[in-house]
Design a protein around this motif. Structure first.
Motif, PDB file in Angstrom:
ATOM      1  N   THR A  41       2.733 -11.108 -10.915  1.00 12.02           N
ATOM      2  CA  THR A  41       2.065 -10.088 -11.710  1.00 12.02           C
ATOM      3  C   THR A  41       2.744  -9.811 -13.046  1.00 12.02           C
ATOM      4  OG1 THR A  41       1.325  -9.057  -9.679  1.00 12.02           O
ATOM      5  CG2 THR A  41       1.159  -7.748 -11.655  1.00 12.02           C
ATOM      6  N   LYS A  53       2.742 -14.192 -14.774  1.00 10.86           N
ATOM      7  CA  LYS A  53       1.887 -15.332 -14.447  1.00 10.86           C
ATOM      8  C   LYS A  53       2.625 -16.457 -13.736  1.00 10.86           C
ATOM      9  CE  LYS A  53      -2.126 -14.231 -16.580  1.00 10.86           C
ATOM     10  NZ  LYS A  53      -3.402 -14.047 -15.920  1.00 10.86           N
ATOM     11  N   TYR A  83      -1.513  -9.780 -18.589  1.00 16.50           N
ATOM     12  CA  TYR A  83      -2.558  -9.433 -17.629  1.00 16.50           C
ATOM     13  C   TYR A  83      -3.601  -8.491 -18.211  1.00 16.50           C
ATOM     14  CZ  TYR A  83      -1.401 -11.795 -13.326  1.00 16.50           C
ATOM     15  OH  TYR A  83      -1.237 -12.757 -12.367  1.00 16.50           O
ATOM     16  N   SER A 136      -2.356  -5.369  -8.773  1.00 16.38           N
ATOM     17  CA  SER A 136      -3.215  -6.511  -8.492  1.00 16.38           C
ATOM     18  C   SER A 136      -3.410  -6.644  -6.986  1.00 16.38           C
ATOM     19  CB  SER A 136      -2.602  -7.792  -9.061  1.00 16.38           C
ATOM     20  OG  SER A 136      -3.394  -8.913  -8.750  1.00 16.38           O
ATOM     21  N   ASP A 164     -10.252 -15.106 -17.824  1.00 19.13           N
ATOM     22  CA  ASP A 164      -8.802 -15.204 -17.983  1.00 19.13           C
ATOM     23  C   ASP A 164      -8.431 -16.679 -17.907  1.00 19.13           C
ATOM     24  OD1 ASP A 164      -6.067 -15.069 -17.960  1.00 19.13           O
ATOM     25  OD2 ASP A 164      -5.909 -13.621 -16.334  1.00 19.13           O
TER      26      ASP A 164
END
Length: 713
Positions: free
Chosen positions: A55, A58, A163, A173, A355
């Motif tokens: 988180t 990445k 994010y 997340s 994304d």
């Protein structure tokens, strides 16, 4: 330790308790792992701070090695405490609180005193949850049942700038359940059935999951969930009206593996909640609510060890949350406007986003790099259709907002004891409605340095900036409050918030400290987050008086002042020059095989730097511990969690004193196919209300769960 526990238990039963002991999100993986999580064997990785998270940056990293305020909650912990709301799931994560009303299953997350309007980026399978409705509670709720969750990753502070836009408070997340939650790697197909029952309104639960692996080419997973809760009673035996609800939910996922390293995946999460309430205060017009909260994702991933420069992830998603309300009983104010039973009021938020990112791993001049480059975007379409008085459309206006961002991040390993993370993020937004529009853009930097002078102890320091665009509601809200009567004014000139976060921390990890094979993990951090142009409601315009009786003419205030409220002003969202939040966090765990102990603590203070007034969104300080023991070759796990909150915010908006809670849990795994759980919450039936919540929390509650699994190899 015995003295500490004795004092903790004594404090938990007294109204003068000063600290909150909430279970640490880093609670260890329990030996009595559940059948539905049999795919995660008890391999000795007993401390959740060793769990992998992505988180904050990445790239995969153990929580204990993450140079940020990161935590993980796994499926095992959710099961151990029989979590039935997100507030149960996140109860022990340092710096995190959950705002809820007992009469609405929707919940909002607060991190380090920041909440509402996307300051905390909530993701479900990577999809933003941007639904928000203005009221007396939180502005930015989402709907998700804990039985749907496989793992939760939390990053605190504006350090997770890869994010998405707006996360000046942090990122939470949620990863929903997958086939790996029910099947071991060598199992081809199977099914898991869980039955749950709880006292004091916890109600009944049935959770059915099935999955199949189609050779090495594909796998499919499905889940059906039904939960029916009743009205609960608080610690004073008062029934909380309208705290019942009914949930029907389905989850479907697939993965295709067309070639080595290639994965095509998709998911569809459907949730439907039915409940009735009188608004978030319990004193408004009575509505029947029918909420749908759906999330759809489609993604592609390429990752092969022999091609280190290409770790590619592409994802598109669509989320929609809609509350279709019908008036049951209007208040006198609504009735005076002609509102009748059956009148509709619909709130909806549709978000479409993407994304795309790639991580390239390589070396230059002896330095190891993990270079991540990406772009993301989302469009929010908020609609309010109001035929029930007009207050809903005034306070939650319709409008569109588009967020586009791009980022680059490089993780560099200089030596075995020195590493650094540098990142830049570009954000741009556009907001529009039939009345006005606004836009803006900015580049936000991040720099983190990690130093490990002694093996097992790593210090880090971070400077990071974050950028949050004004929301549709903050910009466009316009109308009159029903009672007491005052106006809420729009502000199309709102400027985005910019966060400047300084943070320092230490990660500690040692094995075989006191006995062979034991593990100790700890993360501690201090932070100061200064937010320029912080958006908050302020009183504006002249002071006036309003009658205390709805519908009474304002002119009566000139003749009979005692019948009026004095000193009322209009309200408007405005930019405060600067807000400051600062504090410290701790989470630690020690596991010696036959048992474990965890602790977590949070201290946060927040102020308006112009007026020196405290920020009402900052929750009281907390401290927590969970203690457990394993018996019968790790088949049986029993223990307690102690929860304390202090009364530091009592003078702000919280009327409650500090309080303490005691919970008990037991989990027994007969074999890998059959397991059972028992949890007793609020053992001493304490009366308490969590900070900023509209209703008191449940009193003594017992929950029981039985899980049965079938699988074929």
């Amino acid at each position: 330790m015995i003295t500490f526990l004795r004092e903790g238990l004594r404090a938990s039963t007294s109204h003068g308790a000063l600290l909150l002991l909430a279970p640490l999100a880093g609670a260890p993986l329990m030996g009595a792992a559940h059948a539905q999580t049999a795919a995660v064997p008890n391999d000795g990785n007993a401390v959740l701070l060793d769990t992998i998270t992505v988180t904050s940056g990445k790239t995969e990293n153990k929580v204990i090695n993450d140079l940020a305020g990161s935590s993980v909650v796994t499926r095992e912990q959710i099961d151990l405490f029989q979590s039935s709301r997100i507030s149960d799931v996140l109860q022990g994560v340092p710096g995190v609180t959950v705002l809820e009303t007992g009469t609405d299953p929707g919940q909002a997350i607060n991190i380090r005193g920041l909440q509402d309007f996307g300051r905390v980026n909530v993701l479900v399978d990577g999809a933003r949850q941007d639904y928000q409705v203005s009221g007396h509670g939180a502005n930015g709720t989402f709907y998700l049942d804990p039985e749907l969750i496989g793992q939760v990753d939390v990053t605190r502070g504006p350090v997770s700038n890869v994010y998405g836009s707006g996360a000046i408070g942090g990122v939470v997340s949620f990863r929903t359940r997958t086939i790996d939650d029910i099947l071991n790697p060598d199992e081809k197909y199977g099914a898991t059935q869980k039955f749950g029952y709880g006292t004091n309104g916890a109600g009944i639960l049935t959770n059915s999951m099935v999955g199949a692996r189609i050779g090495t080419a594909a796998d499919v997973f499905g889940q059906f969930l039904y939960r029916n809760t009743g009205n609960y009673r608080d610690g004073d035996n008062n029934k909380i009206r309208d705290s019942d609800s009914e949930l029907t939910s389905g989850l479907f996922k697939f993965n295709l593996y067309p070639a080595d390293g290639h994965t095509v995946s998709g998911s569809a999460l459907l949730q439907n909640y039915d409940f009735t309430n009188n608004g978030d205060t319990g004193a408004g017009t009575r509505f029947k609510n029918d909420v749908t909260a759906n999330t759809f994702t489609l993604g592609y991933r390429f990752n092969r060890p022999d091609i280190p420069w290409l770790d590619l992830s592409l994802k598109a998603y669509y989320t929609t949350t809609e509350d279709r309300k019908r008036v049951i009983t209007p208040t006198s104010t609504y009735g005076a406007l002609g509102v009748r039973p059956g009148a509709p009021l619909n709130y909806s938020m549709d978000t479409a986003g993407f994304d795309f990112n790639n991580t390239a791993r390589f070396e230059t001049h002896g330095l190891a790099h993990a270079l991540t480059v990406g772009v993301d975007g989302a469009q929010d379409i908020g609609r309010t259709r109001d035929r029930a008085g007009g207050y809903g459309s005034a306070f939650t206006p319709s409008g569109d907002r588009t967020l586009i961002g791009a980022f680059v991040q490089d993780e560099v390993r200089f030596t075995p004891w020195l590493r650094a993370i540098g990142a830049l993020r570009f954000d741009s937004y556009e907001l529009s409605s039939v009345r006005t529009s606004s836009d803006g853009s900015r580049v936000s930097p991040k720099l983190t340095i990690g130093v490990e002078p002694i093996k097992g102890i790593e210090f880090y320091g971070t400077y990071a900036e974050g950028y949050r665009a004004p929301s549709i509601t903050e910009t466009l809200i316009q109308g009159s409050h029903p009672f007491p009567i005052f106006n809420i004014l729009p502000n199309p000139n709102l400027r985005p918030e910019v966060a400047h976060n300084l943070e320092g921390g230490v990660n500690i990890q040692y094995d075989s400290v006191l006995t062979a094979g034991d593990r100790f993990r700890a993360k501690a951090s201090v932070f100061r987050n200064e937010i320029d142009d912080y958006i908050d409601t302020v009183a504006v315009g002249p002071v006036y008086n309003v009658p205390v009786v709805p519908g009474m003419p304002a002119s009566v205030c000139r003749f009979v002042p005692r019948l009026c409220l004095i000193g009322i002003q209009d309200q408007q969202y405005q930019n405060i020059a600067e807000a400051r939040l600062q504090g410290a966090e701790l989470e630690a765990a020690y596991d010696w095989g036959q048992g474990f102990v965890t602790v977590a603590g949070t201290i946060v203070n927040g102020r308006n730097e112009i007026t020196n007034a405290p920020l009402n969104s900052v929750a009281p300080n907390r401290f927590s511990t969970t203690i457990g023991f394993r018996f019968l070759d790790d088949k049986l796990t029993v223990g307690t969690r102690l929860t304390f909150v202090d009364d530091t915010k009592r003078t702000v908006t919280n009327p409650e004193k500090g309080y303490g809670l005691v919970d008990l849990f037991a989990s027994y795994r007969y074999n890998e196919n059959i397991s059972g759980d028992v949890t007793i919450q609020n053992v001493f039936d304490r009366q308490y209300t969590q900070y900023q919540n509209s209703n008191p929390s449940p009193g003594l509650t017992a929950k029981f769960g039985l899980t049965v699994k079938f699988a074929s190899r």
